[in-house]
Design a protein around this motif. Structure first.
Motif, mmCIF file in Angstrom:
data_model
loop_
_atom_site.group_PDB
_atom_site.id
_atom_site.type_symbol
_atom_site.label_atom_id
_atom_site.label_comp_id
_atom_site.label_asym_id
_atom_site.label_seq_id
_atom_site.Cartn_x
_atom_site.Cartn_y
_atom_site.Cartn_z
ATOM 1 N N GLN A 9 25.248 15.397 -1.548
ATOM 2 C CA GLN A 9 25.874 15.958 -2.740
ATOM 3 C C GLN A 9 24.936 15.838 -3.935
ATOM 4 O OE1 GLN A 9 29.273 13.759 -4.464
ATOM 5 N NE2 GLN A 9 30.490 15.587 -4.054
ATOM 6 N N GLN A 10 24.222 14.711 -4.007
ATOM 7 C CA GLN A 10 23.338 14.513 -5.145
ATOM 8 C C GLN A 10 22.115 15.412 -5.072
ATOM 9 O OE1 GLN A 10 23.042 10.277 -4.883
ATOM 10 N NE2 GLN A 10 24.804 9.938 -6.237
ATOM 11 N N ARG A 46 29.834 19.984 -3.084
ATOM 12 C CA ARG A 46 30.378 19.753 -4.426
ATOM 13 C C ARG A 46 31.691 20.491 -4.617
ATOM 14 N NH1 ARG A 46 25.048 19.850 -8.221
ATOM 15 N NH2 ARG A 46 23.990 18.155 -7.135
ATOM 16 N N TYR A 47 32.550 19.814 -5.360
ATOM 17 C CA TYR A 47 33.907 20.294 -5.623
ATOM 18 C C TYR A 47 33.933 21.729 -6.150
ATOM 19 C CZ TYR A 47 38.490 20.261 -8.023
ATOM 20 O OH TYR A 47 39.735 20.569 -8.479
ATOM 21 N N ASP A 73 33.760 13.917 -5.720
ATOM 22 C CA ASP A 73 32.707 14.441 -6.588
ATOM 23 C C ASP A 73 32.929 13.858 -7.981
ATOM 24 O OD1 ASP A 73 31.142 15.928 -8.326
ATOM 25 O OD2 ASP A 73 31.416 17.807 -7.208
ATOM 26 N N ASP A 88 31.934 14.676 -10.754
ATOM 27 C CA ASP A 88 32.172 15.665 -11.802
ATOM 28 C C ASP A 88 33.658 16.026 -11.901
ATOM 29 O OD1 ASP A 88 29.546 15.717 -12.432
ATOM 30 O OD2 ASP A 88 29.083 17.551 -11.302
ATOM 31 N N ALA A 89 34.385 15.871 -10.802
ATOM 32 C CA ALA A 89 35.804 16.215 -10.815
ATOM 33 C C ALA A 89 36.685 14.973 -10.912
ATOM 34 C CB ALA A 89 36.161 17.005 -9.557
ATOM 35 N N PRO A 96 36.221 11.006 -12.023
ATOM 36 C CA PRO A 96 35.387 9.885 -12.461
ATOM 37 C C PRO A 96 35.630 8.656 -11.588
ATOM 38 C CG PRO A 96 36.636 10.830 -14.302
ATOM 39 C CD PRO A 96 37.129 11.492 -13.060
#
Ligand code: HEM
Ligand code: SF4
Lengths: 66, 474
Positions: free
Chosen positions: B14-15, B35-36, B304, B306-307, B309
């Motif tokens: 993912q990274q 990724r989401y 993820d 970003d979605a 925390p």
């Protein structure tokens, strides 16, 4: 804010009804979305936006009224 | 922070970027979408197909072209035509009306457990019967046949089942449903199968389509909901602060958000959402070509950052309802209102009625499901103290384990046998972990997950589920 829905796209998963029951409901016979309030008041903007955001079928369209 | 190795492997991908090539068992190299945002975009994209018979579809095991289980593997407009015929009973209000009936089912199963011997396998005694009883009632399927359809549905989702075995299981179920349709045609009841027979009569639905739909509805909510109940209970037992929050709350909203968070965190449909591109699609600077396979790894999408925390932390108070545990796009779980209802009732009833519920074995003895497309535990031996308050007070004075002296020998032996038989599935169980588990856990949310290589909480095994080697250069 004006709310419209595309019935053809809706897959009836009911996410919008869970989040904004004042604005969305589902038809009795096939579970497809219906709008209860096409111009929801100020305090419902946040949940309505969230409903549009989680709608899996992109069936909810929001527009600002001038 | 202890994060399962499977999650770490997916996180590393993912990274690196939202899409990576992976190699499957058959040598094909579909895209793994981690990724989401990209997962949601692709699952909602009409240029993406769920049709397993199309060339390029990244199946997790060999498939036989005709093994379609109704609309879950079809595209619109056929998918929508069929799905809409069975959407109404799953509408939010219709499902909400079932709450008292489902509560009764849950309460009665707990009564039976409390009256029966200890320890008990929560999967067998509770997690499986709840969704089974509910869907049987809705569909109009006799619950007494549950051994039959549960065995067959297990074969269908088993990763190492041969195509022949899978076809045979589907055939058995389709034949069974076909017979039931006959009965409903002769004497209709107030259930979904009877509604479907009306559509057969009007010609809207063929007999075959109706039987396949029945199979889908019968099996889709079984293993999924059952695994959420058992694995969810295990996750809560391993996170006692979260369990206490849930058990002691009067706030129904917290129960609702706990269900969403456990769906996100456990993400039990480990095989990912599998699709194939119908046209060239440009996304995140990559070009997906028509005919290329896509695997949306929704479990890592649910983690993820970003979605969500601090994604590796189980926090039942967070707002997790945008998770993708039910998928996304037009195939998003049809039964989700029902699954939510069942889980809300289970999570708000089980731990309140049995506040001393605990594992009756060590964590590393628990057989995890690494061999199927739905993650969970094969069994979850649990026990409890009957009179919580007194027992709690007396506990320190009792020698360790003495409270289990009321085991029925047969019961204990049963667990041993089953465990022995399945030991092969529990890979690399770690020694001594139970000692740590018995110690009070540090405060604060993070870091409570054990590293769980092989056996453990979600994402622990199979970093790429069905993917046999790492990323390749494309
Ligand atoms: C917690 C429990 C459940 C989970 C995690 C779950 C998960 C999912 C997921 C991820 C999908 C999407 C498949 C895809 O996109 O390829 C799906 C579809 C589906 N689920 Fe569930 N499900 C659950 C419970 C249920 C229940 C109780 C039913 C009721 C019968 C059900 C019926 C279905 C059906 C019919 C589909 C196919 C929808 C379509 O293709 O349009 N599920 N589920
Ligand atoms: S969330 Fe979208 S797809 Fe679901 S019922 Fe509402 S409009 Fe239809």
């Amino acid at each position: 804010m004006k709310v419209t829905v595309d019935e053809d796209k809706c897959c009836g998963a009911g996410q919008c009804v869970l989040i904004a029951p004042e604005v969305f409901d589902q038809r009795e016979d096939d579970g497809i979305v219906i709008i209860l309030d096409a111009e929801p008041p100020e305090q419902l903007r946040v949940p309505v936006r969230e409903a549009a955001g989680v709608c899996p079928a992109a069936a909810i369209v929001l527009s600002e009224i001038a | 922070m202890n994060v399962p190795s499977g999650v770490l492997a997916l996180r590393a991908k993912q990274q690196e970027g939202p899409l990576a090539r992976v190699r499957l068992w058959d040598g094909s190299t579909p895209w793994l979408v981690t990724r989401y945002a990209e997962q949601r975009a692709l699952l909602a994209d009409p240029r993406v197909s769920a049709d397993i018979s199309r060339p390029g579809y990244p199946s997790s095991a060999p498939v036989n072209g005709s093994s379609t289980v109704s609309f879950i593997l079809m595209d619109d407009p056929e998918h929508a035509r069929l799905r809409r015929m069975v959407t109404a009973p799953f509408a939010i209000k219709r499902v909400e009306a079932l709450r008292p009936a489902v509560q009764k089912i849950v309460d009665e199963l707990i009564d039976d457990m409390l009256a029966g011997p200890k320890p008990v396998d929560l999967v067998e005694a509770f997690a499986l019967p709840v969704p089974s009883l509910v869907i049987c009632e809705l569909l109009g399927v006799p619950y007494s046949d549950h051994d039959f359809f549960q065995d067959n549905s297990k074969t269908i989702i088993k990763r190492d089942a041969s195509p022949e075995q899978r076809m045979a299981a589907l055939g058995h179920l389709a034949g069974y449903l076909d017979n039931l349709l006959d009965e409903k045609l002769a004497s209709p009841g107030d259930d979904m199968l009877s509604r479907l027979t009306e559509r057969i009569k009007t010609g809207e639905l063929s007999r075959r389509e109706a039987a396949q739909m029945g199979v889908l509805l019968l099996i889709a909510g079984h293993e999924t909901t059952a695994n959420m109940i058992a694995l969810g209970t295990l996750a809560l037992l391993e996170n006692p602060d979260q369990l206490a929050l849930l058990r002691d709350t009067d706030d129904e909203k917290l129960v609702v958000s706990a269900v969403e968070e456990l769906l996100r965190y456990l993400h039990i449909t480990h095989n990912g959402r599998r699709r194939v591109a119908l046209e060239d699609i440009e996304i995140a600077g990559q070009l997906i070509r028509a005919g290329e396979g896509l695997i949306m790894a929704n479990d890592i999408g649910n983690r993820d950052p970003d979605a969500f925390p601090d994604p590796d932390r189980l926090d039942i108070r967070r707002d997790a309802r945008h998770h993708v545990a039910f998928g996304f796009g037009v195939h998003q779980c049809l039964g989700q209102p029902l699954a939510r209802l069942e889980l809300q009732i289970v999570y708000s009833t089980l731990y309140r009625r049995i506040p001393t519920l605990r594992l009756a074995t060590d964590l590393e003895q628990i057989p995890f499901k690494h061999d199927g497309s739905v993650y969970g535990v094969y069994e979850l031996p649990v026990t409890w103290w009957l009179f919580p308050r007194t027992a709690d007070r007396q506990r320190p004075r009792q020698p360790r384990g003495s409270h289990e002296s009321d085991h029925r020998p047969g019961q204990v032996r049963r667990f041993r046998t089953v465990r022995g038989r399945r030991r092969g599935r529990v890979r690399s169980a770690r020694r001594g972990r139970h000692r740590r588990a018995a110690q009070p856990r540090p405060a604060g949310g993070a870091g409570r997950r054990r590293p769980a290589r092989g056996g453990g909480l979600p994402g622990a095994g199979h970093p790429h589920r069905g993917v046999t080697s790492g990323p390749i250069q494309s």
